[in-house]
Design a protein around this motif. Structure first.
Motif, PDB file in Angstrom:
ATOM      1  N   ASP A  29       6.292   2.713  10.929  1.00 23.20           N
ATOM      2  CA  ASP A  29       7.164   1.698  11.309  1.00 23.20           C
ATOM      3  C   ASP A  29       7.790   1.152  10.016  1.00 23.20           C
ATOM      4  O   ASP A  29       7.512   1.979   9.083  1.00 23.20           O
ATOM      5  CB  ASP A  29       6.253   0.499  12.030  1.00 23.20           C
ATOM      6  CG  ASP A  29       7.207  -0.584  12.864  1.00 23.20           C
ATOM      7  OD1 ASP A  29       8.458  -0.327  12.795  1.00 23.20           O
ATOM      8  OD2 ASP A  29       6.462  -1.107  13.534  1.00 23.20           O
ATOM      9  N   SER A  30       8.412  -0.130   9.959  1.00 23.30           N
ATOM     10  CA  SER A  30       8.886  -0.791   8.867  1.00 23.30           C
ATOM     11  C   SER A  30       8.107  -2.045   8.323  1.00 23.30           C
ATOM     12  O   SER A  30       7.758  -2.660   9.211  1.00 23.30           O
ATOM     13  CB  SER A  30      10.439  -1.001   9.039  1.00 23.30           C
ATOM     14  OG  SER A  30      10.791  -1.506   7.835  1.00 23.30           O
ATOM     15  N   TYR A  31       7.739  -2.233   7.254  1.00 25.26           N
ATOM     16  CA  TYR A  31       6.650  -3.006   6.841  1.00 25.26           C
ATOM     17  C   TYR A  31       7.568  -3.967   5.874  1.00 25.26           C
ATOM     18  O   TYR A  31       7.617  -3.303   4.564  1.00 25.26           O
ATOM     19  CB  TYR A  31       5.447  -2.640   6.696  1.00 25.26           C
ATOM     20  CG  TYR A  31       4.740  -1.819   7.468  1.00 25.26           C
ATOM     21  CD1 TYR A  31       3.790  -2.489   8.283  1.00 25.26           C
ATOM     22  CD2 TYR A  31       4.859  -0.226   7.826  1.00 25.26           C
ATOM     23  CE1 TYR A  31       3.225  -1.636   9.714  1.00 25.26           C
ATOM     24  CE2 TYR A  31       4.303   0.252   8.828  1.00 25.26           C
ATOM     25  CZ  TYR A  31       3.463  -0.558   9.838  1.00 25.26           C
ATOM     26  OH  TYR A  31       2.954   0.149  10.782  1.00 25.26           O
ATOM     27  N   GLU A  32       7.220  -5.060   5.957  1.00 21.45           N
ATOM     28  CA  GLU A  32       7.992  -6.135   4.718  1.00 21.45           C
ATOM     29  C   GLU A  32       6.557  -6.147   3.791  1.00 21.45           C
ATOM     30  O   GLU A  32       5.708  -6.370   4.203  1.00 21.45           O
ATOM     31  CB  GLU A  32       8.093  -7.359   5.125  1.00 21.45           C
ATOM     32  CG  GLU A  32       9.581  -7.318   5.966  1.00 21.45           C
ATOM     33  CD  GLU A  32      10.865  -7.318   5.148  1.00 21.45           C
ATOM     34  OE1 GLU A  32      10.542  -7.544   3.952  1.00 21.45           O
ATOM     35  OE2 GLU A  32      11.845  -7.150   5.757  1.00 21.45           O
ATOM     36  N   VAL A  33       6.841  -6.051   2.298  1.00 24.06           N
ATOM     37  CA  VAL A  33       5.708  -6.290   1.530  1.00 24.06           C
ATOM     38  C   VAL A  33       6.093  -6.912   0.456  1.00 24.06           C
ATOM     39  O   VAL A  33       7.702  -7.145   0.117  1.00 24.06           O
ATOM     40  CB  VAL A  33       5.308  -4.841   0.814  1.00 24.06           C
ATOM     41  CG1 VAL A  33       4.788  -3.997   1.770  1.00 24.06           C
ATOM     42  CG2 VAL A  33       6.469  -4.281   0.209  1.00 24.06           C
ATOM     43  N   ARG A  34       5.509  -7.780  -0.293  1.00 28.18           N
ATOM     44  CA  ARG A  34       5.709  -8.595  -1.605  1.00 28.18           C
ATOM     45  C   ARG A  34       5.363  -7.802  -2.980  1.00 28.18           C
ATOM     46  O   ARG A  34       4.357  -6.918  -2.727  1.00 28.18           O
ATOM     47  CB  ARG A  34       5.364  -9.845  -1.453  1.00 28.18           C
ATOM     48  CG  ARG A  34       5.929 -10.745  -0.291  1.00 28.18           C
ATOM     49  CD  ARG A  34       5.404 -12.203  -0.244  1.00 28.18           C
ATOM     50  NE  ARG A  34       5.851 -12.748   0.779  1.00 28.18           N
ATOM     51  CZ  ARG A  34       5.399 -14.070   1.108  1.00 28.18           C
ATOM     52  NH1 ARG A  34       4.843 -14.729   0.109  1.00 28.18           N
ATOM     53  NH2 ARG A  34       6.197 -14.878   2.190  1.00 28.18           N
ATOM     54  N   SER A  35       5.747  -7.943  -3.916  1.00 26.99           N
ATOM     55  CA  SER A  35       5.514  -7.556  -5.132  1.00 26.99           C
ATOM     56  C   SER A  35       3.995  -7.902  -5.484  1.00 26.99           C
ATOM     57  O   SER A  35       3.750  -8.844  -5.533  1.00 26.99           O
ATOM     58  CB  SER A  35       6.381  -7.998  -6.169  1.00 26.99           C
ATOM     59  OG  SER A  35       6.006  -7.339  -7.623  1.00 26.99           O
ATOM     60  N   GLY A  36       3.169  -6.987  -5.634  1.00 22.72           N
ATOM     61  CA  GLY A  36       1.659  -7.301  -6.081  1.00 22.72           C
ATOM     62  C   GLY A  36       0.862  -7.196  -4.809  1.00 22.72           C
ATOM     63  O   GLY A  36      -0.287  -7.315  -5.032  1.00 22.72           O
ATOM     64  N   ASP A  37       1.513  -6.994  -3.752  1.00 22.13           N
ATOM     65  CA  ASP A  37       0.542  -6.709  -2.553  1.00 22.13           C
ATOM     66  C   ASP A  37      -0.196  -5.404  -2.902  1.00 22.13           C
ATOM     67  O   ASP A  37       0.123  -4.533  -3.519  1.00 22.13           O
ATOM     68  CB  ASP A  37       1.571  -6.591  -1.162  1.00 22.13           C
ATOM     69  CG  ASP A  37       1.913  -7.832  -0.574  1.00 22.13           C
ATOM     70  OD1 ASP A  37       1.484  -8.809  -1.139  1.00 22.13           O
ATOM     71  OD2 ASP A  37       2.742  -7.489   0.344  1.00 22.13           O
ATOM     72  N   SER A  38      -1.364  -5.542  -2.348  1.00 24.87           N
ATOM     73  CA  SER A  38      -2.397  -4.394  -2.222  1.00 24.87           C
ATOM     74  C   SER A  38      -2.047  -3.042  -1.701  1.00 24.87           C
ATOM     75  O   SER A  38      -1.878  -3.433  -0.446  1.00 24.87           O
ATOM     76  CB  SER A  38      -3.706  -4.768  -2.282  1.00 24.87           C
ATOM     77  OG  SER A  38      -4.184  -4.744  -0.917  1.00 24.87           O
TER      78      SER A  38
END
Length: 388
Positions: A205-214
């Protein structure tokens, strides 16, 4: 005299009230009515910004005519302290009231720059792209392969920007090892991954992430999504399926995923394998043999040898009866539903037809004719490649 002064003062007060009332009505109309924008724009709100700076930016871009009304409306609506950092799309004709809602609502940015990491079966790529507000379409600024080549300067530039969005999209049929290997090459993520998740446990799928997420948290999100998909497919399964558990359904779906890239064929491919299971026939599918060789760690990159087709591995469905012990990839939602609700067909054979799809057959004679035709197509293509 005092009576005259009082009368004049009262008149002045009434006129002032009328003027003030008219001004309020006019200001409200300006705040709630359509704005002057003829084309969409992207407004950027920096961290630590305020409505004064935002209103100046909006005036410069022609989104509002009166910045003071914009600020007053935000104060009056109680939203002046709710400004959110990010890049936000402002539609043509948007009112000041609508713009205030856009920049205070929160959530993911709706325009600006986005980095999309695509985990494919054959490669990992990163694409830097920017939304053109006028067309509402993304324009590619750069593309490269993380871990394989140096990142372009534009990538370094957008990585330093606070409002850049990041998204990970991984293709159906990618293995868990490939996902983990790709995540390790994404510098937007932090943390180590100790163990590769079980095969089939991650939802493509497509996943939104943020800088620094583990990385571990991203994998946990993927696993949670896949668990929901498998559970829904199992609940919706046909009553007469020759499958005993959601795990077996997941395994069958992974085989379907690897056998066809044509969406319309999934139900037919599923029917072939279900028919074979019902008749006690071996599944005889090449992707399971390949998985027995690679264990999902990369792509085989060549054709199967006869010796490999005869080799006894837990995944070689030319040798074993029934399903292999584990999935061979991470199937998507459509393949899970195809495994749960296969088409009703008499087919027990299929082979490539040269168009990207397959030719299906009920009898061995018909299948042999389809195979012969496929061999002819392969030979013709080989001759063309050789310049013949």
């Amino acid at each position: 005299m005092w009576r005259s002064i009082a009368s004049n003062a009262l008149t002045f007060l009434i006129v002032a009230l009328f003027v003030l009332g008219g001004l309020i009505l006019w200001g409200r109309g300006q705040y709630e009515g359509p704005g002057p924008l003829s084309e969409a724009i992207c407004v950027q709100v920096d961290r630590g910004s305020n409505f004064s700076r935002v209103s100046r930016d909006l005036e410069e871009q022609g989104a509002v005519e009166y910045g003071w009304i914009f600020r007053t409306g935000a104060d009056y609506s109680g939203k002046s302290g709710d400004l959110k950092a990010g890049s936000f799309l402002v539609e043509p004709g948007a009112s000041m009231e609508e713009i205030v809602d856009v920049v205070t609502r929160g959530g993911a940015s709706t325009c600006g720059t986005e980095v999309v990491y695509r985990i494919g079966v054959n490669r990992l790529s990163a694409q830097v792209r920017e939304l053109d507000p006028a067309t509402n379409r993304f324009v590619e600024r750069a593309e490269f392969e993380p871990g394989e080549e140096d990142a372009p300067a534009v990538y370094t530039e957008v990585r330093a920007a606070a409002d850049t969005r990041y998204r990970i999209a991984f293709a159906e049929g990618v293995t868990s090892w490939q996902v983990v290997d790709a995540l390790r090459n994404m510098d937007v993520l932090d943390g180590e991954v100790d163990d590769v998740p079980p095969e089939g446990a991650l939802a493509p799928d497509s996943y939104e992430v943020r800088s620094g997420d583990s990385r571990a948290d991203v994998l946990a999100q993927m696993a949670e999504q896949q668990e929901l998909w498998v559970s829904a497919a199992w609940e919706a399964r046909d009553a007469d399926l020759p499958l005993e558990s959601p795990e077996e359904l997941l395994t069958l779906a992974s085989i379907i995923e690897k056998e066809t890239g044509v969406a319309e064929e999934r139900g037919q491919v599923a029917s072939v394998f279900v028919n074979r299971l019902n008749r006690g026939m071996r599944l005889q599918t090449d992707p399971t043999v390949i998985y027995g060789i690679t264990r999902g760690q990369g792509v085989l990159g060549r054709g199967l040898r006869r010796s490999e087709l005869r080799a006894a591995t837990p995944w070689n469905t030319y040798v074993i009866l029934g399903l292999p012990p584990t999935p061979i990839a991470n199937p998507g939602r459509a393949s899970l539903m195809a495994a749960a609700q296969p088409d009703e067909t008499p087919y027990v054979f299929f082979v490539a037809d040269g168009t990207g799809g397959h030719a299906f057959a009920e009898t061995l004679d018909e299948h042999n004719r389809n195979v012969a035709r496929w061999r002819e197509i392969e030979a013709e293509r080989a001759n063309q490649n050789d310049g013949g």
